[in-house]
Write an enzyme that holds these catalytic residues in place. Structure first.
Site, PDB file in Angstrom:
ATOM      1  N   ARG A 128       0.895  -1.209  -0.013  1.00  0.00           N
ATOM      2  CA  ARG A 128      -0.047   0.063  -0.216  1.00  0.00           C
ATOM      3  C   ARG A 128       0.846   1.227  -0.015  1.00  0.00           C
ATOM      4  O   ARG A 128       1.741   1.496   0.972  1.00  0.00           O
ATOM      5  CB  ARG A 128      -0.778  -0.019   1.160  1.00  0.00           C
ATOM      6  CG  ARG A 128      -1.862   1.243   1.266  1.00  0.00           C
ATOM      7  CD  ARG A 128      -2.345   0.952   2.704  1.00  0.00           C
ATOM      8  NE  ARG A 128      -3.180  -0.072   2.785  1.00  0.00           N
ATOM      9  CZ  ARG A 128      -3.715  -0.313   4.020  1.00  0.00           C
ATOM     10  NH1 ARG A 128      -3.483   0.301   5.290  1.00  0.00           N
ATOM     11  NH2 ARG A 128      -4.258  -1.820   4.034  1.00  0.00           N
ATOM     12  N   HIS A 160       1.669  -2.007   5.604  1.00  0.00           N
ATOM     13  CA  HIS A 160       1.385  -2.472   3.946  1.00  0.00           C
ATOM     14  C   HIS A 160       2.538  -1.922   3.250  1.00  0.00           C
ATOM     15  O   HIS A 160       2.976  -2.147   2.190  1.00  0.00           O
ATOM     16  CB  HIS A 160       0.104  -1.902   3.630  1.00  0.00           C
ATOM     17  CG  HIS A 160      -1.007  -3.021   4.335  1.00  0.00           C
ATOM     18  ND1 HIS A 160      -1.227  -4.163   3.549  1.00  0.00           N
ATOM     19  CD2 HIS A 160      -1.760  -2.847   5.550  1.00  0.00           C
ATOM     20  CE1 HIS A 160      -2.382  -4.929   4.196  1.00  0.00           C
ATOM     21  NE2 HIS A 160      -2.511  -3.981   5.363  1.00  0.00           N
ATOM     22  N   GLU A 202      -7.321  -7.759  13.706  1.00  0.00           N
ATOM     23  CA  GLU A 202      -7.674  -7.796  12.351  1.00  0.00           C
ATOM     24  C   GLU A 202      -7.539  -9.105  11.987  1.00  0.00           C
ATOM     25  O   GLU A 202      -6.438  -9.655  11.865  1.00  0.00           O
ATOM     26  CB  GLU A 202      -7.279  -6.804  11.465  1.00  0.00           C
ATOM     27  CG  GLU A 202      -7.361  -5.452  11.872  1.00  0.00           C
ATOM     28  CD  GLU A 202      -6.881  -4.389  10.844  1.00  0.00           C
ATOM     29  OE1 GLU A 202      -7.136  -3.140  11.096  1.00  0.00           O
ATOM     30  OE2 GLU A 202      -5.949  -4.601  10.118  1.00  0.00           O
ATOM     31  N   ASP A 245      -3.686  -8.229   3.433  1.00  0.00           N
ATOM     32  CA  ASP A 245      -4.969  -8.433   3.887  1.00  0.00           C
ATOM     33  C   ASP A 245      -5.665  -9.714   3.260  1.00  0.00           C
ATOM     34  O   ASP A 245      -5.576  -9.442   1.836  1.00  0.00           O
ATOM     35  CB  ASP A 245      -5.972  -7.444   3.907  1.00  0.00           C
ATOM     36  CG  ASP A 245      -5.367  -6.119   4.764  1.00  0.00           C
ATOM     37  OD1 ASP A 245      -4.954  -6.459   5.863  1.00  0.00           O
ATOM     38  OD2 ASP A 245      -5.764  -5.138   4.350  1.00  0.00           O
ATOM     39  N   HIS A 276      -5.337  -9.610   8.860  1.00  0.00           N
ATOM     40  CA  HIS A 276      -4.019  -8.878   8.605  1.00  0.00           C
ATOM     41  C   HIS A 276      -2.900  -9.581   8.946  1.00  0.00           C
ATOM     42  O   HIS A 276      -2.848  -9.955  10.276  1.00  0.00           O
ATOM     43  CB  HIS A 276      -4.185  -7.606   9.494  1.00  0.00           C
ATOM     44  CG  HIS A 276      -2.896  -6.655   9.487  1.00  0.00           C
ATOM     45  ND1 HIS A 276      -2.844  -5.404   8.839  1.00  0.00           N
ATOM     46  CD2 HIS A 276      -1.669  -6.742   9.802  1.00  0.00           C
ATOM     47  CE1 HIS A 276      -1.813  -4.717   8.785  1.00  0.00           C
ATOM     48  NE2 HIS A 276      -1.088  -5.516   9.543  1.00  0.00           N
TER      49      HIS A 276
END
Length: 222
Positions: free
Chosen positions: A82, A127, A192, A134, A195
């Protein structure tokens, strides 16, 4: 600790790979390249719906996928590398109290002004270092997602991996995902269920900002 940041339109370092080049059997549903996400629109820096990862993480994911395929299951990734510009946009969105269009779907029980203080949105993301993704599990035949108790990016304590507030079937599926990736070297973020970060990270101190695009990485494999 020295933290580096590659900015602008820089290409990825040669250690990055497109996941499809490493394992084309892993399903991809790259949510931030489209509008099906908590912002309700494509995210900055996502020029194509492709998963990019540092090579060690991509290879580890391939190992996990090989084992799951024998069980009639497949991994499906929602997000991989990301760019920092996307993280910056998430922060701006979280600070915009007037934009509540996705609240009912993604954060119905959490006030938007609590998303940053409670850790759902952060100014820096693993990320951006290239070893975090994810991911969920799907049935190999038909591609149906397994029940995980909540949707991806559902900002709520029920998304905690060990939350007792979801069904036993969902908890079992979360354990299955965590065990499959854990055996390949990935560590789950307890808050999460989706994740995971491969350890050791190839770039533990660098937050990259090259765009998510097939052209950002080389095509040589292995």
């Amino acid at each position: 600790m020295c933290v580096g940041l590659l900015t602008g339109g820089a290409a990825a370092p040669p250690e990055f790979r497109a996941l499809a080049d490493v394992d084309p059997t892993v399903r991809q549903d790259m949510r931030y390249a489209g509008a099906r996400n908590f912002m309700g629109r494509p995210v900055e820096g996502y020029e194509e719906p492709v998963c990019l990862l540092a090579r060690p993480a991509a290879e580890a994911l391939r190992r996990a996928q090989r084992r799951l395929l024998r069980r009639g299951l497949s991994l499906k990734v929602y997000d991989c590398y990301r760019p920092q510009r996307a993280v910056d946009q998430f922060v701006r969105w979280a600070n915009d109290a007037s934009d509540q269009g996705t609240k009912a779907e993604f954060y119905p029980d959490v006030d938007k002004d609590r998303l940053i203080p409670e850790g759902y949105i952060a100014e820096k993301s693993g990320h951006s270092r290239g070893s975090t993704l994810d991911v969920t599990l799907v049935a190999l035949v038909g591609g149906r997602e397994l029940d995980m108790g909540t949707a991806f990016d559902f900002f709520d304590p029920r998304s905690h991996t060990d939350s007792p507030a979801v069904s036993e079937a969902a908890r079992a599926n979360r354990r299955l995902l965590r065990d499959a990736l854990g055996d390949a070297g990935f560590v789950n973020l307890p808050e999460e269920w989706w994740h995971f970060t491969f350890k050791p990270e190839a770039f533990p101190d660098t937050y990259f900002d090259f765009p998510v695009s097939r052209a950002s990485v080389g095509s040589v494999w292995p």
